[in-house]
Design an enzyme around this catalytic site. Structure first.
Site, PDB file in Angstrom:
ATOM      1  N   THR A 179       2.496   9.317   8.367  1.00 20.36           N
ATOM      2  CA  THR A 179       3.271   9.674   9.564  1.00 20.36           C
ATOM      3  C   THR A 179       4.538  10.458   9.241  1.00 20.36           C
ATOM      4  O   THR A 179       5.289  10.799  10.155  1.00 20.36           O
ATOM      5  CB  THR A 179       3.726   8.401  10.317  1.00 20.36           C
ATOM      6  OG1 THR A 179       4.546   7.636   9.436  1.00 20.36           O
ATOM      7  CG2 THR A 179       2.535   7.575  10.772  1.00 20.36           C
ATOM      8  N   LYS A 180       4.800  10.753   7.975  1.00 22.28           N
ATOM      9  CA  LYS A 180       6.073  11.383   7.620  1.00 22.28           C
ATOM     10  C   LYS A 180       6.015  12.903   7.851  1.00 22.28           C
ATOM     11  O   LYS A 180       4.984  13.440   8.230  1.00 22.28           O
ATOM     12  CB  LYS A 180       6.437  11.022   6.176  1.00 22.28           C
ATOM     13  CG  LYS A 180       6.660   9.507   5.994  1.00 22.28           C
ATOM     14  CD  LYS A 180       7.916   8.994   6.673  1.00 22.28           C
ATOM     15  CE  LYS A 180       7.947   7.494   6.943  1.00 22.28           C
ATOM     16  NZ  LYS A 180       7.982   6.614   5.776  1.00 22.28           N
ATOM     17  N   THR A 181       7.140  13.589   7.581  1.00 29.56           N
ATOM     18  CA  THR A 181       7.249  14.987   8.022  1.00 29.56           C
ATOM     19  C   THR A 181       6.292  15.920   7.285  1.00 29.56           C
ATOM     20  O   THR A 181       5.882  16.933   7.837  1.00 29.56           O
ATOM     21  CB  THR A 181       8.694  15.506   7.882  1.00 29.56           C
ATOM     22  OG1 THR A 181       9.071  15.407   6.493  1.00 29.56           O
ATOM     23  CG2 THR A 181       9.652  14.710   8.735  1.00 29.56           C
TER      24      THR A 181
END
Ligand SMILES: *Cc1c(COP(=O)(O)O)cnc(C)c1O
Length: 401
Positions: A179-181
């Site tokens: 879910t990170k950038t």
């Protein structure tokens, strides 16, 4: 239903993984070396070490700076489990501090008050992607001889006063969780300018073995290796690094897409009395990993949990970042924390909702979220007159009593 998060993966990542699978070399090798070099250049650090999670990165960083049994490490309570648990891997004590009410970043004054002779390091989290006050935190670290280990799981790419996150503290740790950038499925990166720390972290990331496995098996490599310490198994695969290289090329484009969504939310929700928008500082670059609004509960007839439920009925997935660590059973029972030990984080927890923000969202998706939030607020507004009447009734009841 608009999901809370969808990773931005296309044919480039799929092709890059295919190439690795066909190459015959799956684990740490030349792709990982390329990813490290590209990442090092991207943030402007002397070293970048790829690992299989940000949790591993934080563990290696604390080990390398010499955190040992009985030491203390200052961490925010408003963060994910990883930031504190790595301290306990080394039998040291995570010392929680409260956050600032607007940014939800750790409050420098609280950090200063938490320093003791046993403190070894400060681990700030750039909450949601907005950099912490690194001038204030660096000054505290310098004054007391502490190390600054940044948990930058939310902060790629981000800039503090013109300087890139990843080239400021003693060590910076990034996450490539799904879910990170940017994502590699699971993965992480450590950056530092310190040659000695880089050498130690690289050694300990792969069993304390003195040479990289890929060198061992390369054409010009040797079968001989030496184990210099009891290390960990934290290396990143070439499969993951191939994804990471493609994602890194797009990191700034992804950030701009999230920035546009944040702007849409700010413009669409800014007039609502019942909602405080996330803090922003136009002088700095915000990674916008999260868009966290804070409900003004006195202006609403419903609480945060019901608000989330109503948004779900409107077709909008949300989340909560975070349940403060000091309120979690493990930290309460092990270290004796109580819910109101950190009143700002405690109060914020009842009010926070993370709205979806990711590059795969369209302008229509963002507009849908704005409409949904407005409908939920309007349907559940507590009018000032009603609130005043309720207060008057309560006052009369108190008089009678
Ligand atoms: C996601 C996250 C981590 C952990 O990252 P992993 O790569 O999953 O280990 C650490 N700190 C914060 C603040 C995070 O949000």
């Amino acid at each position: 239903m608009l999901p809370f998060h969808v990773p931005d993966i296309d044919e480039a990542e799929i092709g890059a993984v295919n190439d690795v699978l066909r190459s015959g070399w799956l684990t740490t090798g030349s792709r990982t070396q390329q990813f490290e070099e590209a990442f090092r250049q991207f943030v402007g650090s002397r070293h970048a070490i790829a690992v299989n999670s940000c949790t591993a990165a934080l563990h290696l960083a604390l080990e390398a700076i010499g955190v040992r049994e009985g030491d203390e490490v200052i961490v925010p309570t408003m963060t994910f489990a990883a930031t504190a648990e790595v301290v306990t891997y080394l039998r040291a004590r995570p010392v929680f501090v409260d956050c600032e009410p607007d940014t939800l970043n750790m409050a420098p004054a609280a950090v200063r008050a938490a320093v003791t002779p046993r403190t070894k390091a400060i681990v700030p989290v750039h909450f949601a992607g907005l950099p912490c006050d690194l001038d204030a935190l660096s000054a505290i670290a310098r004054q007391y001889g502490l190390r600054l280990i940044e948990d930058a799981a939310h902060a790629l790419p981000a800039r503090w006063h013109g300087r890139t996150i990843g080239a400021i503290g003693d060590v910076t740790c990034f996450s490539f969780y799904a879910t990170k950038t940017i994502t590699t499925g699971e993965g992480g990166m450590i950056t530092t300018d310190a040659d000695g720390l880089a050498q130690r972290m690289r050694l300990m990331s792969l069993h304390g073995i003195s040479r990289d496995g890929w060198k061992r098996y390369a054409a010009n490599g040797s079968w001989r290796y030496e184990i210099l310490d009891a290390g960990f198994k934290y290396n990143l695969t070439d499969i993951a690094s191939a994804i990471g290289l493609e994602q890194l090329h797009k990191a700034e484009r992804f950030r701009q897409a999230r920035q546009r969504i944040a702007d849409t939310y700010d413009h669409g929700l800014g007039d609502l009395d019942a909602i405080d928008l996330p803090a922003r500082r136009d002088a700095d670059v915000h990674a916008w990993h999260l868009y966290v609004v804070q409900l003004r509960l006195e202006g609403l007839r419903i609480g945060r949990d019901a608000f989330i439920e109503e948004l779900r009925r409107e077709g909008v997935g949300t989340s909560v970042h975070f349940i403060p660590l000091h309120m979690q059973p493990h930290y309460r029972s092990t270290f004796g924390y109580a819910a109101d030990d950190f009143p700002v984080a405690h109060a914020a927890f009842d009010r926070i909702v993370s709205l979806p923000i990711y590059s795969k969202m369209t302008a229509a998706d963002a507009a849908h979220v704005v409409g949904a939030v407005r409908r939920v607020v309007t349907a559940n507004r507590r009018t000032v007159a009603k609130a005043a009447r309720a207060a008057a009734v309560a006052a009369r009841a108190a008089e009678v009593a």
